[in-house]
Write a protein that holds these residues in place. Structure first.
Motif, PDB file in Angstrom:
ATOM      1  N   LEU B 152      30.337 -43.022  20.091  1.00 35.36           N
ATOM      2  CA  LEU B 152      31.439 -42.778  21.028  1.00 35.36           C
ATOM      3  C   LEU B 152      32.504 -41.871  20.402  1.00 35.36           C
ATOM      4  O   LEU B 152      33.044 -40.984  21.065  1.00 35.36           O
ATOM      5  CB  LEU B 152      32.060 -44.106  21.481  1.00 35.36           C
ATOM      6  CG  LEU B 152      31.171 -44.951  22.414  1.00 35.36           C
ATOM      7  CD1 LEU B 152      31.747 -46.347  22.603  1.00 35.36           C
ATOM      8  CD2 LEU B 152      30.993 -44.267  23.772  1.00 35.36           C
ATOM      9  N   HIS B 154      32.001 -39.620  18.092  1.00 35.43           N
ATOM     10  CA  HIS B 154      31.444 -38.266  18.079  1.00 35.43           C
ATOM     11  C   HIS B 154      31.534 -37.629  19.463  1.00 35.43           C
ATOM     12  O   HIS B 154      31.839 -36.442  19.595  1.00 35.43           O
ATOM     13  CB  HIS B 154      29.977 -38.296  17.631  1.00 35.43           C
ATOM     14  CG  HIS B 154      29.808 -38.262  16.157  1.00 35.43           C
ATOM     15  ND1 HIS B 154      29.113 -39.222  15.452  1.00 35.43           N
ATOM     16  CD2 HIS B 154      30.261 -37.397  15.219  1.00 35.43           C
ATOM     17  CE1 HIS B 154      29.150 -38.940  14.156  1.00 35.43           C
ATOM     18  NE2 HIS B 154      29.846 -37.834  13.988  1.00 35.43           N
ATOM     19  N   ILE B 155      31.269 -38.413  20.484  1.00 31.41           N
ATOM     20  CA  ILE B 155      31.328 -37.862  21.848  1.00 31.41           C
ATOM     21  C   ILE B 155      32.745 -37.386  22.174  1.00 31.41           C
ATOM     22  O   ILE B 155      32.938 -36.281  22.690  1.00 31.41           O
ATOM     23  CB  ILE B 155      30.845 -38.895  22.886  1.00 31.41           C
ATOM     24  CG1 ILE B 155      29.342 -39.110  22.720  1.00 31.41           C
ATOM     25  CG2 ILE B 155      31.158 -38.436  24.308  1.00 31.41           C
ATOM     26  CD1 ILE B 155      28.762 -40.220  23.572  1.00 31.41           C
ATOM     27  N   ILE B 157      35.155 -36.468  20.108  1.00 30.95           N
ATOM     28  CA  ILE B 157      35.427 -35.253  19.322  1.00 30.95           C
ATOM     29  C   ILE B 157      34.731 -34.051  19.954  1.00 30.95           C
ATOM     30  O   ILE B 157      35.306 -32.975  20.105  1.00 30.95           O
ATOM     31  CB  ILE B 157      34.890 -35.410  17.877  1.00 30.95           C
ATOM     32  CG1 ILE B 157      35.550 -36.575  17.166  1.00 30.95           C
ATOM     33  CG2 ILE B 157      35.039 -34.109  17.098  1.00 30.95           C
ATOM     34  CD1 ILE B 157      36.817 -36.247  16.455  1.00 30.95           C
ATOM     35  N   SER B 158      33.488 -34.273  20.319  1.00 31.96           N
ATOM     36  CA  SER B 158      32.706 -33.191  20.893  1.00 31.96           C
ATOM     37  C   SER B 158      33.328 -32.683  22.194  1.00 31.96           C
ATOM     38  O   SER B 158      33.371 -31.475  22.461  1.00 31.96           O
ATOM     39  CB  SER B 158      31.284 -33.689  21.136  1.00 31.96           C
ATOM     40  OG  SER B 158      30.673 -32.963  22.163  1.00 31.96           O
ATOM     41  N   GLU B 159      33.849 -33.612  22.994  1.00 32.97           N
ATOM     42  CA  GLU B 159      34.476 -33.218  24.259  1.00 32.97           C
ATOM     43  C   GLU B 159      35.738 -32.408  24.013  1.00 32.97           C
ATOM     44  O   GLU B 159      35.962 -31.362  24.615  1.00 32.97           O
ATOM     45  CB  GLU B 159      34.813 -34.456  25.098  1.00 32.97           C
ATOM     46  CG  GLU B 159      33.620 -35.288  25.520  1.00 32.97           C
ATOM     47  CD  GLU B 159      32.728 -34.588  26.539  1.00 32.97           C
ATOM     48  OE1 GLU B 159      33.167 -33.587  27.131  1.00 32.97           O
ATOM     49  OE2 GLU B 159      31.585 -35.033  26.726  1.00 32.97           O
ATOM     50  N   TYR B 161      36.734 -30.724  21.248  1.00 31.78           N
ATOM     51  CA  TYR B 161      36.508 -29.427  20.635  1.00 31.78           C
ATOM     52  C   TYR B 161      35.650 -28.527  21.518  1.00 31.78           C
ATOM     53  O   TYR B 161      35.750 -27.302  21.445  1.00 31.78           O
ATOM     54  CB  TYR B 161      35.927 -29.598  19.234  1.00 31.78           C
ATOM     55  CG  TYR B 161      36.987 -29.990  18.237  1.00 31.78           C
ATOM     56  CD1 TYR B 161      37.678 -29.018  17.518  1.00 31.78           C
ATOM     57  CD2 TYR B 161      37.344 -31.316  18.041  1.00 31.78           C
ATOM     58  CE1 TYR B 161      38.672 -29.366  16.628  1.00 31.78           C
ATOM     59  CE2 TYR B 161      38.339 -31.679  17.137  1.00 31.78           C
ATOM     60  CZ  TYR B 161      39.007 -30.692  16.440  1.00 31.78           C
ATOM     61  OH  TYR B 161      39.998 -31.042  15.564  1.00 31.78           O
ATOM     62  N   GLY B 162      34.817 -29.140  22.349  1.00 30.79           N
ATOM     63  CA  GLY B 162      34.015 -28.371  23.297  1.00 30.79           C
ATOM     64  C   GLY B 162      34.898 -27.613  24.273  1.00 30.79           C
ATOM     65  O   GLY B 162      34.690 -26.429  24.539  1.00 30.79           O
ATOM     66  N   GLN B 187      34.805 -38.028  33.523  1.00 30.92           N
ATOM     67  CA  GLN B 187      33.846 -38.215  32.452  1.00 30.92           C
ATOM     68  C   GLN B 187      34.188 -39.366  31.514  1.00 30.92           C
ATOM     69  O   GLN B 187      33.324 -40.112  31.098  1.00 30.92           O
ATOM     70  CB  GLN B 187      33.681 -36.917  31.663  1.00 30.92           C
ATOM     71  CG  GLN B 187      32.786 -35.937  32.394  1.00 30.92           C
ATOM     72  CD  GLN B 187      32.963 -34.538  31.864  1.00 30.92           C
ATOM     73  OE1 GLN B 187      33.765 -33.785  32.395  1.00 30.92           O
ATOM     74  NE2 GLN B 187      32.246 -34.212  30.818  1.00 30.92           N
ATOM     75  N   ILE B 191      31.634 -42.292  30.339  1.00 31.83           N
ATOM     76  CA  ILE B 191      31.227 -42.478  28.946  1.00 31.83           C
ATOM     77  C   ILE B 191      31.413 -43.925  28.511  1.00 31.83           C
ATOM     78  O   ILE B 191      30.550 -44.503  27.848  1.00 31.83           O
ATOM     79  CB  ILE B 191      32.044 -41.539  28.022  1.00 31.83           C
ATOM     80  CG1 ILE B 191      31.670 -40.076  28.274  1.00 31.83           C
ATOM     81  CG2 ILE B 191      31.827 -41.888  26.554  1.00 31.83           C
ATOM     82  CD1 ILE B 191      32.631 -39.066  27.694  1.00 31.83           C
TER      83      ILE B 191
END
Lengths: 197, 197
Positions: B152, B154-155, B157-159, B161-162, B187, B191
């Motif tokens: 979670l 990582h998700i 962070i990914s969102e 920085y994405g 979202q 999640i």
DNA sequence: AAAGTCATTGACTTTAAGTCAATAAAGAGC
DNA sequence: GCTCTTTATTGACTTAAAGTCAATGACTTT
């Protein structure tokens, strides 16, 4: 294609393949142009016949694997929207794994700036992702008329590259494909739900 | 703090502020160390008293705005999970807008590689995002015991920085804050849904 | 006030990207 | 087959900028 063109193509391919190997192994900043040309068995100047800048080779290296995906998805003309997108994410992360962390890092470092596009590339950078995705969404009969295509396209791109970026940031700590599977199940549905007919 | 330390601090701050202005205006690659030092009214060598490499100043520039957020969120101790996360996304994208596209690009270019952390920085790179987020999730009483905290985190962070990355890629074509609002509504809920008590 | 510390300086070293005139091998025209 | 043009290749050279360091002198300590 005559003898000359064939040999030129061979040289260019050799340079790309050699650069891929070296960058995979050592990273882009740790090697210089002469390392690449020496390993490819040509002189330094030859590099600049095929690439204007050192960085340009990264885009060529990554264009092949990532460009292939675009073609594959484009070929799935009659498939359902989610099938296409799931396939897309899956193949993308497969290529991320294949290219390795050093290449992915450089790929991001380059695509992040639209002004970096070398004119030698027929397609315009990340926009071949963007344009392909946009046309998939536009032509899908599963989406409502008023679906915000542009926003949805940006979200998909952001999700794809966000995963890739996070994978690089964490120094490859997790399995890209596990993540993708989970993403397609949970988030993809949530993103599109309000706009499905 | 004595006279010497004060003057040193002043010099460092002047360098950071000058660099921010120059990078915002022209981009990191378009300026060199001497441009920064000249504009700051010091000699080139002084730069290297405070930063080991040219790039290191980017992390310092961005650390201030992005580090502030971490503190702000940490201070919201008793708030609900979604409240914290929504605030976090919102503030993050606000800073993205404030820093501008050139600074964001360099920020990504740097954080993408954990080996770039300058030892002079007390906190370790993106991990001050990571660690803070992880502790928020870990200590939340709203999540089930078996929630996959690491994934979670990582998700999230990914969102984050994405979005930032996509904004840079598209050359600032959309409003970061509009996107964030939408993201938090749709979202974020998807999640976390499977893991809420 | 003498000794020590440390920020500052800018000329210098180093590194590597990118250039270019010369060369040689292939192709085109006769 | 011979000549002229085209173009891939070469590596020594130019250029740009990152990074170093010994000398200086202002501040601090004793």
């Amino acid at each position: 294609m005559n003898k000359r063109q064939l040999s030129a193509q061979k040289t260019k391919r050799k340079l790309i393949a050699t650069a891929l190997d070296l960058i995979k192994e050592k990273g882009f900043d740790a090697i210089n142009v002469e390392d690449i040309t020496k390993a490819a068995g040509v002189a330094k100047g030859t590099f600049y016949t095929y690439f204007k800048k050192k960085e340009d080779i990264v885009l060529e290296i990554s264009r092949t694997p990532f460009g292939e995906i675009v073609d594959e998805i484009a070929a799935m003309e009659n498939a359902a929207l989610f099938e296409k997108l799931t396939k897309y994410f899956h193949r993308f992360m497969e290529q991320v794994e294949y290219c390795g962390i050093h290449v992915c890092r450089e790929w991001i470092r380059n695509v992040i700036d639209p002004n970096n596009v070398p004119e030698t590339m027929d397609s315009q950078k990340w926009f071949y992702d963007y344009e392909m995705l946009e046309s998939i969404l536009k032509n899908s009969k599963e989406l409502k008329e008023d679906a915000p295509i542009e926003l949805l396209t940006h979200i998909i791109i952001s999700e794809l590259y966000g995963m890739m970026l996070c994978w690089c940031m964490s120094d490859g700590k997790f399995e890209p494909l596990d993540w993708t599977d989970r993403f397609c199940d949970v988030q993809l549905t949530a993103i599109f739900k309000p706009y499905l007919k």
